[in-house]
Design an enzyme around this catalytic site. Sequence first.
Site, mmCIF file in Angstrom:
data_model
loop_
_atom_site.group_PDB
_atom_site.id
_atom_site.type_symbol
_atom_site.label_atom_id
_atom_site.label_comp_id
_atom_site.label_asym_id
_atom_site.label_seq_id
_atom_site.Cartn_x
_atom_site.Cartn_y
_atom_site.Cartn_z
ATOM 1 N N TYR A 125 21.938 -36.462 16.269
ATOM 2 C CA TYR A 125 21.230 -36.726 17.514
ATOM 3 C C TYR A 125 20.240 -37.879 17.331
ATOM 4 O O TYR A 125 20.313 -38.611 16.350
ATOM 5 C CB TYR A 125 20.584 -35.449 18.028
ATOM 6 C CG TYR A 125 21.610 -34.377 18.337
ATOM 7 C CD1 TYR A 125 22.678 -34.655 19.186
ATOM 8 C CD2 TYR A 125 21.551 -33.120 17.756
ATOM 9 C CE1 TYR A 125 23.645 -33.685 19.459
ATOM 10 C CE2 TYR A 125 22.514 -32.147 18.023
ATOM 11 C CZ TYR A 125 23.563 -32.443 18.865
ATOM 12 O OH TYR A 125 24.528 -31.496 19.125
ATOM 13 N N ARG A 131 25.414 -17.226 13.418
ATOM 14 C CA ARG A 131 26.430 -16.430 14.104
ATOM 15 C C ARG A 131 26.330 -14.938 13.774
ATOM 16 O O ARG A 131 26.659 -14.095 14.608
ATOM 17 C CB ARG A 131 27.818 -16.958 13.749
ATOM 18 C CG ARG A 131 28.066 -18.356 14.284
ATOM 19 C CD ARG A 131 29.475 -18.824 13.992
ATOM 20 N NE ARG A 131 29.676 -20.182 14.472
ATOM 21 C CZ ARG A 131 30.836 -20.828 14.420
ATOM 22 N NH1 ARG A 131 31.893 -20.226 13.893
ATOM 23 N NH2 ARG A 131 30.951 -22.064 14.865
#
Length: 366
Positions: free
Chosen positions: A174, A315
């Site tokens: 990013y 997760r």
Amino acid sequence: MSYKELFAPLPIGNKLTLKNRIVMAPMTTISGKEDGSFSSQEISYLEQRAKDGVGLVLSPACYCHKSGHAFERQVGSHSDEMIESLSRVADVINRHGAASFLQIHHGGNAAKEKFSGMQPIAPSAVHNRTKTSELPAEMTELQIEEIIESFAMAALRAKKAGWTGIELHGANTYLFQQFFSTLTNRRTDKWGGSFENRARFACEVVKAVRIKVGNDYPVAYRVSPEEPDPDGYSVYDCIKLLELIVPLGIDIVHVSSWEYGKGVRNDYPKDSHPTLEIRKALPENIPVIGVGSITNSEQAMKVINSGIELVAIGRALILNHDWVSKVEADRSDELIEKVSTLEELDKLQIPDRMKIYMRRWWFAEK
């Protein structure tokens, strides 16, 4: 195996003390409202993980300026209108004794016009490394200064909203990384070219944030330790960057890896890996977060035993909202590592929109 070290408190300088070493990794939920505020389902999802014992909750990536909007239903911290929403989230995390850090983000060339309403902007008018992004416009000097200010204002909004601290998202290709990498920064002015010029954006953001929030407010920085392309930066370049920005006011360094303990280059010792190299280079009073495919308690303990102070779970916390409480109660054998039916998926305490995406490409077997 004893997990006592996982549940030992950790002081972050004299600014706060985390109740344990377990961090909820920042994960995109695709569940915000259209205006960038947090939805009630997303708030409940974050609160549940805080309630069940996580020491530090990192929010999903939160765009600081509309031009940085990169994901469907991404949450935002781009205006004062967001403070009410941000306050609701901080409150439900903090009330359970967890620390709350708002992760502040700008997608740069990863932003999408269909979300932001404008052509993406980036350090240079080049696609991302994989040539999958939209072609951005090269940022003007005025735009660079505007985005620096937007990071600082987003940090101030987080503080006003009651978040324990913030994390600057400098990883995963990013905007921060786009400035630092020669693969995406082709500028010849003071924002590109030399190492110092490519590091300037990160330095200026940290300084601007500190001006807005003061010196007592915790600030973390997330970084990708290296780039796989031979022309990209190495872990030692990353260390040089951290040596510049940490003294400007960084309290925690979060090393973003897809798989903890493995790197993508071969320019560090065979008995080491990027996160350990960064840990060795940083001052002892700057804790490091290790992350990357850590799902069970044994893996988490290996991270802590290697000298890394904090371990981020991703997760596995989606699949097990009570991951922390089960490990602490020595019930790790009850943790699930996948779901194989849609019925099992529907039982997870996560937002409905996350379930839709997970059906496509995460846990449910087809």
